[in-house]
Design an enzyme around this catalytic site. Sequence first.
Site, mmCIF file in Angstrom:
data_model
loop_
_atom_site.group_PDB
_atom_site.id
_atom_site.type_symbol
_atom_site.label_atom_id
_atom_site.label_comp_id
_atom_site.label_asym_id
_atom_site.label_seq_id
_atom_site.Cartn_x
_atom_site.Cartn_y
_atom_site.Cartn_z
ATOM 1 N N TYR A 16 0.777 -1.232 0.000
ATOM 2 C CA TYR A 16 0.000 0.000 0.000
ATOM 3 C C TYR A 16 0.812 1.287 0.000
ATOM 4 O O TYR A 16 0.259 2.367 -0.185
ATOM 5 C CB TYR A 16 -0.996 -0.031 1.159
ATOM 6 C CG TYR A 16 -2.039 -1.097 0.892
ATOM 7 C CD1 TYR A 16 -3.095 -0.848 0.041
ATOM 8 C CD2 TYR A 16 -1.906 -2.381 1.408
ATOM 9 C CE1 TYR A 16 -4.017 -1.827 -0.268
ATOM 10 C CE2 TYR A 16 -2.822 -3.372 1.112
ATOM 11 C CZ TYR A 16 -3.879 -3.088 0.270
ATOM 12 O OH TYR A 16 -4.784 -4.070 -0.049
ATOM 13 N N PHE A 30 -10.283 -3.754 11.094
ATOM 14 C CA PHE A 30 -11.578 -3.660 10.414
ATOM 15 C C PHE A 30 -11.483 -4.237 9.023
ATOM 16 O O PHE A 30 -12.290 -4.031 8.186
ATOM 17 C CB PHE A 30 -12.057 -2.190 10.372
ATOM 18 C CG PHE A 30 -11.030 -1.210 9.882
ATOM 19 C CD1 PHE A 30 -10.878 -0.955 8.534
ATOM 20 C CD2 PHE A 30 -10.209 -0.543 10.786
ATOM 21 C CE1 PHE A 30 -9.921 -0.052 8.077
ATOM 22 C CE2 PHE A 30 -9.255 0.369 10.342
ATOM 23 C CZ PHE A 30 -9.126 0.618 8.990
#
Length: 421
Positions: A134, A421
Site C-alpha cells: 500500500y 476492520f
Amino acid sequence: MTTEAMGRTGSPAADLRILRPDDWDRWYETLLRAFGGVGETAEEGALWKELTRCERSLGVWDGDDPVGTAGAFDFRLTVPGGASVPAAGVTMVGVLATHRRRGLLTAMMRRQLDDIRAWGEPLAVLTASEPAIYGRFGYGAATFALHGEIDTGRVRLSVPEGTDDVRLRYADPVDALGSCEAVYARTVPLRPGMLARRPGWERVWVLDPESGRDGASPLQCVVAARDGEVVGYARFRVRPQWTDSGHNGQVRLQDLAAVEPAAEAALWRFLFGIDLTSSLTVRGRPLDEGWQHLVSDIRRCRLRVRDGLYVRLVDVGAALEARTYPAPVDVVLEVEDAFCPWNAGRWRLTGDAKGASCARTTDSADLALSVRELGAAYLGGVSLGSLAAAGLVRELRRGALAEASVGFGAGVAAAWMPHGF
C-alpha cells in the site's frame, strides 16, 4: 482486511463497478477465497453483511464472476488535539489468484480514492495484511502496537493507590456490551488513532466462533466498577495446559479499556493472577501503556512491536487543518503525490494547540516529502526526524525539521489504533 492474492493466467475484460446488494454474497465469497478460502460462521457472515456499505464498496467482475473486491467503511478518527475527523476505513480488498498482475488492485485503489475525495473525507486508513502493497498508493504506517508474552509466574505487578477500591466482577460479554462500549467511547477522544464505533460495530468484539479459539475457552469478560459505575473492562480467553510439573495455562487478552489508572491496574492485576495460568499473551496494545511501568521484570514480558494503522491523506490541506499541533509550527511543505496529483505541490501549514490552517503557497519550501511520509507522521506516532534520518524527508531550510518534528507530535498519549476492520 486487505490483500492482493497471488496467481497467474490470461487477461480478463474487467468490469469495475459499485457493489449491488444482491451481489454481496458472491462478492464476499470472492474475498474469503482471496484470503485462503477459510469459511466463516453464519453469524460472522451476517454481521459483516450488515456492516458493509454497498454504496461505498467496489467489485471487479470478469463476465458473471466477481474477481476483485474493495470496501470503505465510514469512520471517524481521533487526531492530535482530540478532534474526530471523517476517515474512510479501507477494507475487504482482495484480488483472486487467477487475476493477479493485471492492474485490478490499482484500478480499485484509483476509483476508491477518487470516491473518497468526492465524499469530502480528508483521510483514508487501513490495516495491511501485506505492508509492502500500500505504500505505492500513498499509505504510510502511522501507528504501531505492542505484542507481549508475559511470564506471570515470575513477573509481579505493582499497583497505584486506589486500586483496591475498584471492584471486579465477571459479566456475560454480550450482556455487558452497553457498559463496555460506554467505557470505550470515553477513551476515544484521548488518543490519536482511535476509531469512534458506529452502531453495530460493538457486536464484532463479542463474536466468538469456536474456530477462532485455538483450544482456549469461550470469550470471558470482567468489568471494573467504582461506586457502582463501570469504569473499565477486559475481555479474554483462558487456555488450560498441564505438564508433568503442574499447570501451565495461558491467558489471552482480547481487549481492555479503562477510564482511570486504578481501574486499569486492577484489571491487569486480575489477568496476572488467574488461577492455573502462568503466562499472559497480549496483542495490539499501545506502545506507552502504563502496565509496563508496574511490572517487576520487563524483560520477561518478551515485548515486540508491529505496525498498526496506515494513513493516507486524501486532501492534504483539509487533513492538516483538522488536527492541532502541541508546539507552534509554521512550515512550507513540498508534497509529492503521483497517485493523487491534486495534493502535489507546496502547502503552508501554520498551527498550534488551538488550531491550524493549511493552504497552497508559492513560497520557498522548508521540507520536502511524499504524501506517504506525511501520512506516517500525521497522527504524531512517527517522527518527521526519524523519517528524515531514513532519507525520506529532506530539510530545505535549516532548523525547519526540528521545528516541524516537535509540532507534529501526538501530545500526551501515543497514537494507537485499538482494533482492525
